[in-house]
Scaffold this active site. Structure first.
Site, PDB file in Angstrom:
ATOM      1  CG  HIS A 110      67.023 -32.460 -15.262  1.00  0.00           C
ATOM      2  ND1 HIS A 110      67.594 -32.429 -16.518  1.00  0.00           N
ATOM      3  CD2 HIS A 110      66.289 -31.335 -15.167  1.00  0.00           C
ATOM      4  CE1 HIS A 110      67.203 -31.342 -17.136  1.00  0.00           C
ATOM      5  NE2 HIS A 110      66.413 -30.661 -16.342  1.00  0.00           N
ATOM      6  CB  SER A 126      64.824 -29.420 -18.958  1.00  0.00           C
ATOM      7  OG  SER A 126      65.943 -28.724 -18.532  1.00  0.00           O
ATOM      8  N   GLY A 127      64.590 -31.604 -21.355  1.00  0.00           N
ATOM      9  CA  GLY A 127      63.898 -32.810 -21.796  1.00  0.00           C
ATOM     10  C   GLY A 127      63.467 -32.728 -23.247  1.00  0.00           C
ATOM     11  CG  ASP A 181      69.444 -35.177 -17.611  1.00  0.00           C
ATOM     12  OD1 ASP A 181      68.454 -35.747 -17.109  1.00  0.00           O
ATOM     13  OD2 ASP A 181      69.540 -33.938 -17.719  1.00  0.00           O
TER      14      ASP A 181
END
Ligand code: 4AZ
Length: 440
Positions: A249, A390-391, A294
């Site tokens: 994402h 995120s990530g 994801d």
């Protein structure tokens, strides 16, 4: 009665008496003794300063090889991320550590680390690194003799769980460059600037809430993914000298590798290292509606040099399962409150794994957690990852203090809310996918 007054000396007589006394006091013998005493005090002071500044403790490293004869070699010993290699290595390291720690020189011993297990007709060959702390004025050869004197008699006892063939024992000093090369070729090892391994216990702060930030070199696989002209967007984890794992994402806004750069180090500005991106691989079945699959891979144009501040994390075997309430660590430059700004200094949080069954409860995420997801946090909320993390990595240290990437920060309802823990991509589920795309 009048009040008593301080006794007053005659202004004329007093200096004369003092002058006479001073002349008697400073006779040549007294002067010589006084000078000697001052010289001795200065000498002692210089000695103390030299002891702490010049003769500081330094790490001395050795490569040891020996044969263990009461166990059989297993094929899995050849795979350094396998459970079999980790367990056998941990047993050998524990045995060696116990021998050194039980001696008076125990405080000189820092760490032992198995580098390789190889087959032998009589059992298993072990190659291991031994680290000691001795005054920098000591010599590597002299220390080696001390180590041998201490180790040899202990290897003779049959109280050890493993039988070490004493004749096969070899030990050689190695310089810090060789040791760095040996350990740098491994994944998941954290080092301080002096190449001493960092303890896991220093990492207990938060991303959401708290104020503590990570030390340089504490999370050397952490990277920041930045869009040119915009800045930090996501975290990522280094898994080889050219590949990073992150969340799919992160590339919803822009998939063009030319528009992205990757930085390393505990601060975004200034970074410890900076690289351009040549390839972005997004999971073919990424579904943004339900956050399924994801995961994405980023390839660097130019490989990184591993160091104490830039290092790769290990990928866990696809068979590894963490029980609920296992302590894991999440790191990132994300905001510390919902919708807050990116942090320039890397932050860290200890969270606990939560089973998918609990996480899928009606009062938690009500069936939204698929087998490719992993929940971590606390039911009472507070400590959590947030926007901008995120990530980034969710990591777990094994018993040997080797760190594995178990999750990728993916999603969650807001940040730090009760019964709304962080949701991560479950890396073990994608182990084969990562290998098929990167060869790692
Ligand atoms: C986000 O928006 C995000 N609390 C990341 C992690 C979490 C929530 C949101 C987990 O990128």
């Amino acid at each position: 009665m009048s009040p008593s007054c301080p006794v007053e000396f005659s202004e004329v007589e007093y200096p004369q008496v003092e002058n006479q006394r001073r002349q008697q006091f400073w006779d040549p013998v007294r002067l010589a003794l006084f000078t000697l005493a001052i010289a001795a005090i200065i000498g002692i002071a210089i000695g103390i300063v030299t002891h702490f500044v010049v003769a500081d403790d330094k790490s001395f490293c050795y490569l040891a090889s020996f044969k263990i004869t009461n166990i059989k070699y297993k094929e899995k010993y050849g795979i350094r991320t396998s459970r079999e290699f980790a367990e056998r290595s941990h047993q050998i390291e524990r045995m060696i550590s116990r021998i050194f720690r039980s001696s008076t020189r125990g405080r000189r011993f820092i760490k032992s680390h198995v580098v390789k297990l190889s087959p032998d007709e009589d059992g298993v060959n072990v190659l291991m690194v031994l680290m000691f702390r001795y005054p920098s004025t000591d010599s590597a050869e002299r220390i080696m003799k001390k180590i041998e004197r201490l180790l040899y008699p202990s290897l003779n006892t049959n109280q050890l769980p493993l039988t070490v063939n004493k004749q096969s024992f070899r030990i050689t000093p190695i310089n810090s460059k060789k040791m760095r090369n040996l350990l740098n070729s491994r994944c998941g090892i954290r080092m301080t600037s002096s190449y001493m391994p960092l303890p896991a216990s220093s990492s207990t702060e938060r991303i959401v809430q708290g104020s503590e930030t990570a030390m340089e070199g504490e999370w050397p696989w952490q990277a920041s993914l930045q869009l040119l002209g915009v800045g930090h967007q996501c975290g990522a984890s280094l898994i080889s000298n050219t590949w990073l794992v992150t969340a799919a994402h992160c590339f919803l806004r822009n998939k063009d590798p030319n528009q992205w750069i990757v930085t390393f180090g505990a601060t975004i500005k200034p970074p410890a290292m900076k690289r351009s991106v040549c390839k972005i691989i997004i999971h073919e079945n990424y579904d943004r509606q339900i956050n399924e699959n994801d995961i994405a891979l980023v390839q660097l144009t130019i490989q990184v040099e591993f160091s104490n501040t830039v290092q790769r994390v290990c990928l866990p075997d696809s068979s590894i399962k963490l029980p609920p309430k296992t302590s894991v660590f999440v790191t990132g430059f994300g905001s510390i409150v919902d919708d807050g700004p990116t942090q320039n200094k890397l932050r860290q949080a200890r969270v606990e794994t939560i089973s998918n069954d609990v996480c899928n409860r009606k009062d938690v995420y009500d069936g939204m957690i698929t087998p490719g997801m992993l929940c971590a946090g606390f039911m009472e909320g507070k400590i959590d990852a947030c926007k901008g993390d995120s990530g980034g990595p969710l990591v777990y240290p094994d018993k040997r203090d080797i760190w594995y990437l178990v999750g990728i920060v993916s999603w969650g309802q807001s940040c730090g809310l009760p019964k709304k823990p962080g949701v991560y991509t479950r890396v073990t589920r994608y182990r084969e996918w990562i290998a098929s795309k990167t060869g790692v």
